[in-house]
Each structure stands twice: as structure tokens, then as C-alpha cells.
Design a protein around this motif. Structure first.
Motif, PDB file in Angstrom:
ATOM      1  N   ARG A  73       0.837  -1.201   0.000  1.00  0.00           N
ATOM      2  CA  ARG A  73       0.000   0.000   0.000  1.00  0.00           C
ATOM      3  C   ARG A  73       0.874   1.255   0.000  1.00  0.00           C
ATOM      4  NH1 ARG A  73      -2.813  -1.043   4.433  1.00  0.00           N
ATOM      5  NH2 ARG A  73      -4.073  -2.523   3.305  1.00  0.00           N
ATOM      6  N   GLU A  74       1.920   1.249   0.836  1.00  0.00           N
ATOM      7  CA  GLU A  74       2.822   2.398   0.887  1.00  0.00           C
ATOM      8  C   GLU A  74       3.571   2.569  -0.427  1.00  0.00           C
ATOM      9  OE1 GLU A  74       5.356   1.888   4.267  1.00  0.00           O
ATOM     10  OE2 GLU A  74       3.706   2.069   5.696  1.00  0.00           O
ATOM     11  N   LEU A  75       3.989   1.456  -1.021  1.00  0.00           N
ATOM     12  CA  LEU A  75       4.697   1.518  -2.304  1.00  0.00           C
ATOM     13  C   LEU A  75       3.794   2.080  -3.395  1.00  0.00           C
ATOM     14  CD1 LEU A  75       7.259   0.807  -3.926  1.00  0.00           C
ATOM     15  CD2 LEU A  75       6.258  -1.452  -4.296  1.00  0.00           C
ATOM     16  N   LEU A  76       2.560   1.605  -3.457  1.00  0.00           N
ATOM     17  CA  LEU A  76       1.620   2.120  -4.459  1.00  0.00           C
ATOM     18  C   LEU A  76       1.311   3.593  -4.225  1.00  0.00           C
ATOM     19  CD1 LEU A  76      -0.857  -0.876  -4.784  1.00  0.00           C
ATOM     20  CD2 LEU A  76       0.834  -0.122  -6.447  1.00  0.00           C
ATOM     21  N   SER A  77       1.187   3.976  -2.964  1.00  0.00           N
ATOM     22  CA  SER A  77       0.936   5.385  -2.651  1.00  0.00           C
ATOM     23  C   SER A  77       2.110   6.255  -3.084  1.00  0.00           C
ATOM     24  CB  SER A  77       0.684   5.540  -1.152  1.00  0.00           C
ATOM     25  OG  SER A  77       0.551   6.887  -0.817  1.00  0.00           O
ATOM     26  N   ALA A  78       3.324   5.792  -2.818  1.00  0.00           N
ATOM     27  CA  ALA A  78       4.511   6.553  -3.229  1.00  0.00           C
ATOM     28  C   ALA A  78       4.591   6.666  -4.747  1.00  0.00           C
ATOM     29  CB  ALA A  78       5.780   5.892  -2.684  1.00  0.00           C
ATOM     30  N   ARG A  79       4.297   5.569  -5.439  1.00  0.00           N
ATOM     31  CA  ARG A  79       4.312   5.618  -6.908  1.00  0.00           C
ATOM     32  C   ARG A  79       3.248   6.567  -7.438  1.00  0.00           C
ATOM     33  NH1 ARG A  79       5.232  -0.752  -8.368  1.00  0.00           N
ATOM     34  NH2 ARG A  79       7.439  -0.807  -7.799  1.00  0.00           N
ATOM     35  N   ALA A  80       2.062   6.549  -6.820  1.00  0.00           N
ATOM     36  CA  ALA A  80       0.992   7.457  -7.257  1.00  0.00           C
ATOM     37  C   ALA A  80       1.389   8.907  -7.015  1.00  0.00           C
ATOM     38  CB  ALA A  80      -0.306   7.122  -6.523  1.00  0.00           C
ATOM     39  N   ILE A  82       4.450  10.101  -6.956  1.00  0.00           N
ATOM     40  CA  ILE A  82       5.477  10.453  -7.954  1.00  0.00           C
ATOM     41  C   ILE A  82       4.821  10.751  -9.293  1.00  0.00           C
ATOM     42  CG2 ILE A  82       7.389   9.511  -9.306  1.00  0.00           C
ATOM     43  CD1 ILE A  82       8.257   8.037  -6.716  1.00  0.00           C
ATOM     44  N   THR A  83       3.877   9.893  -9.697  1.00  0.00           N
ATOM     45  CA  THR A  83       3.177  10.108 -10.963  1.00  0.00           C
ATOM     46  C   THR A  83       2.381  11.410 -10.919  1.00  0.00           C
ATOM     47  OG1 THR A  83       3.033   7.727 -11.293  1.00  0.00           O
ATOM     48  CG2 THR A  83       1.534   9.088 -12.578  1.00  0.00           C
ATOM     49  N   ALA A  84       1.698  11.650  -9.804  1.00  0.00           N
ATOM     50  CA  ALA A  84       0.921  12.888  -9.674  1.00  0.00           C
ATOM     51  C   ALA A  84       1.847  14.100  -9.719  1.00  0.00           C
ATOM     52  CB  ALA A  84       0.117  12.872  -8.373  1.00  0.00           C
ATOM     53  N   GLN A  85       3.010  13.991  -9.092  1.00  0.00           N
ATOM     54  CA  GLN A  85       3.967  15.096  -9.117  1.00  0.00           C
ATOM     55  C   GLN A  85       4.436  15.353 -10.549  1.00  0.00           C
ATOM     56  OE1 GLN A  85       4.673  17.095  -6.639  1.00  0.00           O
ATOM     57  NE2 GLN A  85       6.011  18.321  -7.904  1.00  0.00           N
ATOM     58  N   ASP A  86       4.700  14.278 -11.296  1.00  0.00           N
ATOM     59  CA  ASP A  86       5.096  14.431 -12.701  1.00  0.00           C
ATOM     60  C   ASP A  86       3.989  15.120 -13.496  1.00  0.00           C
ATOM     61  OD1 ASP A  86       7.475  13.158 -12.142  1.00  0.00           O
ATOM     62  OD2 ASP A  86       6.877  11.229 -13.015  1.00  0.00           O
ATOM     63  N   GLN A  87       2.743  14.725 -13.247  1.00  0.00           N
ATOM     64  CA  GLN A  87       1.622  15.328 -13.969  1.00  0.00           C
ATOM     65  C   GLN A  87       1.434  16.795 -13.576  1.00  0.00           C
ATOM     66  OE1 GLN A  87       0.123  13.889 -16.540  1.00  0.00           O
ATOM     67  NE2 GLN A  87       1.558  12.218 -16.190  1.00  0.00           N
ATOM     68  N   ARG A  88       1.610  17.089 -12.292  1.00  0.00           N
ATOM     69  CA  ARG A  88       1.535  18.486 -11.855  1.00  0.00           C
ATOM     70  C   ARG A  88       2.595  19.323 -12.561  1.00  0.00           C
ATOM     71  NH1 ARG A  88       1.887  16.894  -6.382  1.00  0.00           N
ATOM     72  NH2 ARG A  88      -0.099  15.991  -5.960  1.00  0.00           N
ATOM     73  N   GLN A  89       3.789  18.744 -12.666  1.00  0.00           N
ATOM     74  CA  GLN A  89       4.884  19.449 -13.334  1.00  0.00           C
ATOM     75  C   GLN A  89       4.533  19.721 -14.794  1.00  0.00           C
ATOM     76  OE1 GLN A  89       7.438  20.641 -11.686  1.00  0.00           O
ATOM     77  NE2 GLN A  89       8.221  21.612 -13.515  1.00  0.00           N
ATOM     78  N   VAL A  90       3.947  18.739 -15.467  1.00  0.00           N
ATOM     79  CA  VAL A  90       3.537  18.923 -16.865  1.00  0.00           C
ATOM     80  C   VAL A  90       2.502  20.041 -16.960  1.00  0.00           C
ATOM     81  CG1 VAL A  90       2.273  17.829 -18.784  1.00  0.00           C
ATOM     82  CG2 VAL A  90       4.097  16.586 -17.615  1.00  0.00           C
ATOM     83  N   ILE A  91       1.558  20.080 -16.022  1.00  0.00           N
ATOM     84  CA  ILE A  91       0.515  21.111 -16.056  1.00  0.00           C
ATOM     85  C   ILE A  91       1.108  22.489 -15.799  1.00  0.00           C
ATOM     86  CG2 ILE A  91      -1.538  21.949 -14.848  1.00  0.00           C
ATOM     87  CD1 ILE A  91      -2.338  18.976 -14.527  1.00  0.00           C
ATOM     88  N   PHE A  92       2.010  22.598 -14.822  1.00  0.00           N
ATOM     89  CA  PHE A  92       2.610  23.907 -14.549  1.00  0.00           C
ATOM     90  C   PHE A  92       3.518  24.360 -15.687  1.00  0.00           C
ATOM     91  CE2 PHE A  92       1.732  22.823  -9.978  1.00  0.00           C
ATOM     92  CZ  PHE A  92       0.674  23.703  -9.880  1.00  0.00           C
ATOM     93  N   GLU A  93       4.165  23.397 -16.345  1.00  0.00           N
ATOM     94  CA  GLU A  93       4.952  23.747 -17.529  1.00  0.00           C
ATOM     95  C   GLU A  93       4.037  24.227 -18.642  1.00  0.00           C
ATOM     96  OE1 GLU A  93       7.298  20.306 -18.473  1.00  0.00           O
ATOM     97  OE2 GLU A  93       8.614  20.585 -16.739  1.00  0.00           O
ATOM     98  N   ALA A  94       2.832  23.651 -18.722  1.00  0.00           N
ATOM     99  CA  ALA A  94       1.853  24.117 -19.707  1.00  0.00           C
ATOM    100  C   ALA A  94       1.505  25.575 -19.446  1.00  0.00           C
ATOM    101  CB  ALA A  94       0.595  23.256 -19.649  1.00  0.00           C
ATOM    102  N   GLY A  95       1.353  25.928 -18.169  1.00  0.00           N
ATOM    103  CA  GLY A  95       1.053  27.320 -17.835  1.00  0.00           C
ATOM    104  C   GLY A  95       2.153  28.254 -18.283  1.00  0.00           C
TER     105      GLY A  95
END
Length: 195
Positions: A73-80, A82-95
Motif C-alpha cells: 500500500r505504501e509503495l503504491l501510494s509513493a508511486r501514485a 510520484i506520478t501525480a507530481q510528474d503530472q503536476r509538473q507537466v501542467i505547470f509547464e503548460a502554464g
């Protein structure tokens, strides 16, 4: 005279007739409780002796499973995250990319071929984006990097309402494309000195 005598059979006690509790061979059957008594008692003693070991083994297995589940559960949460952080970065780069595009004069000139060309060049540098468009303040499409399959009026969209309210960057709620049913997140920046 000599006589030969046969050995005398030893006298046997009268056991009675078969059916008087004897089997067909003239033996008394051993009661069932006595027949399995020693074996049963031995198994019972061994079972009782091994019971704590069995319970300990079960408790250890349950404990290991719970630890394994928690780790997964902790591993999946950490992976999620990381993925969410990557997606946030893509969105802020879009801005940042959209703010830079909003300052270019071809994009400011709505409806021109230069606007579509500038958006196409910007889209080529951003593989994470499916399209870049420019809409006027009424929510009507004025130019696009790729011609959309369905023309949509964005006047009632939540992201355009945010921009009208003064936001300098906004991301709309997840939507699904009407043509290919893919999930879409629309990010937007205002162009303040034009429509």
C-alpha cells in the motif's frame, strides 16, 4: 503290552456358543473404546503438544501478510504521488508555455494563419499536449494548432469562468473527448488586452 498313548488335549474352558458376545472364531471382541484408546490418546497428546506451534505459525503468517499488504500500500501510494507530481509538473509547464505564447503577436491576432502556425510549432515541442487552441472572451474557438473534430463553445466551462474571475492560470475539471472518449484536462491563461 505296550500301548501308545496320544497326547491328551488340554482342557479348554467352555466359552459358550457364538453369539454369546463372541465372534465366529470364538474370541471376545475388544470394545471399540479400548481398541483405539491408546492410538487416539497418543494422537490427542501430540495434537495438543503441537497446537501452540500451529497457532504461532498461523499468527506469524497473518502478521507477515499484514506487513506485506501495508508495504505494498505504501509503495503504491509513493508511486501514485510520484506520478501525480510528474503530472503536476507537466501542467505547470503548460502554464509557463501558454504565458509565453500569449505574449506572441501571432497568437494575439485572433483568427490569423500566423496564430495557428505559432500554436502548431509550440505543440510540436510539447508531446504531452493533444492540442493548443485560442478562444475569445465569449468562449468561441478563434485558432487552433490542430483542427478539432467537434467545434465546442467553451462559454460555460469552469476554466473560462475562472479566467473571467481574474485567474492568471487555471485548469479545468477532467472531461472526456466527444470523438475518441479520451480524458482531457484543459489548462488556460488569459490574454488580457484582446477579446
Amino acid at each position: 503290552t505296550t500301548s501308545s498313548e496320544q497326547p491328551r488335549p488340554s482342557p479348554q474352558p467352555d466359552l459358550g456358543e457364538p453369539g454369546d458376545g463372541m465372534d465366529s472364531q470364538g474370541r471376545f471382541p475388544i470394545p471399540r473404546a479400548r481398541r483405539f484408546g491408546l492410538r487416539f490418546r497418543l494422537l490427542l497428546v501430540v495434537g495438543i503438544a503441537l497446537l501452540p506451534v500451529l497457532l504461532l505459525s498461523i499468527l506469524q503468517t497473518v502478521g507477515r501478510y499484514q506487513v506485506f499488504s501495508e508495504n505494498q500500500r505504501e509503495l503504491l501510494s509513493a508511486r501514485a504521488q510520484i506520478t501525480a507530481q510528474d503530472q503536476r509538473q507537466v501542467i505547470f509547464e503548460a502554464g509557463a508555455a501558454m504565458r509565453a505564447l500569449a505574449q506572441q503577436s501571432p497568437v494575439r491576432l485572433m483568427g490569423s494563419a500566423l496564430c495557428a502556425g505559432a500554436l502548431m510549432r509550440a505543440l510540436e515541442d510539447q508531446p504531452a499536449y493533444s492540442n493548443m487552441i485560442r478562444v475569445n472572451s465569449a468562449g468561441v474557438l478563434s485558432c487552433s494548432a490542430r483542427v478539432p473534430d467537434v467545434l465546442t463553445n467553451f462559454a460555460d466551462s469552469d476554466w473560462i469562468q475562472d479566467l473571467r474571475g481574474g485567474a492568471d492560470f487555471t485548469v479545468g475539471a477532467m472531461e472526456f473527448d466527444a470523438v475518441d472518449n479520451e480524458a482531457i484536462l484543459r489548462a488556460a491563461v488569459p490574454i488580457t488586452d484582446q477579446n
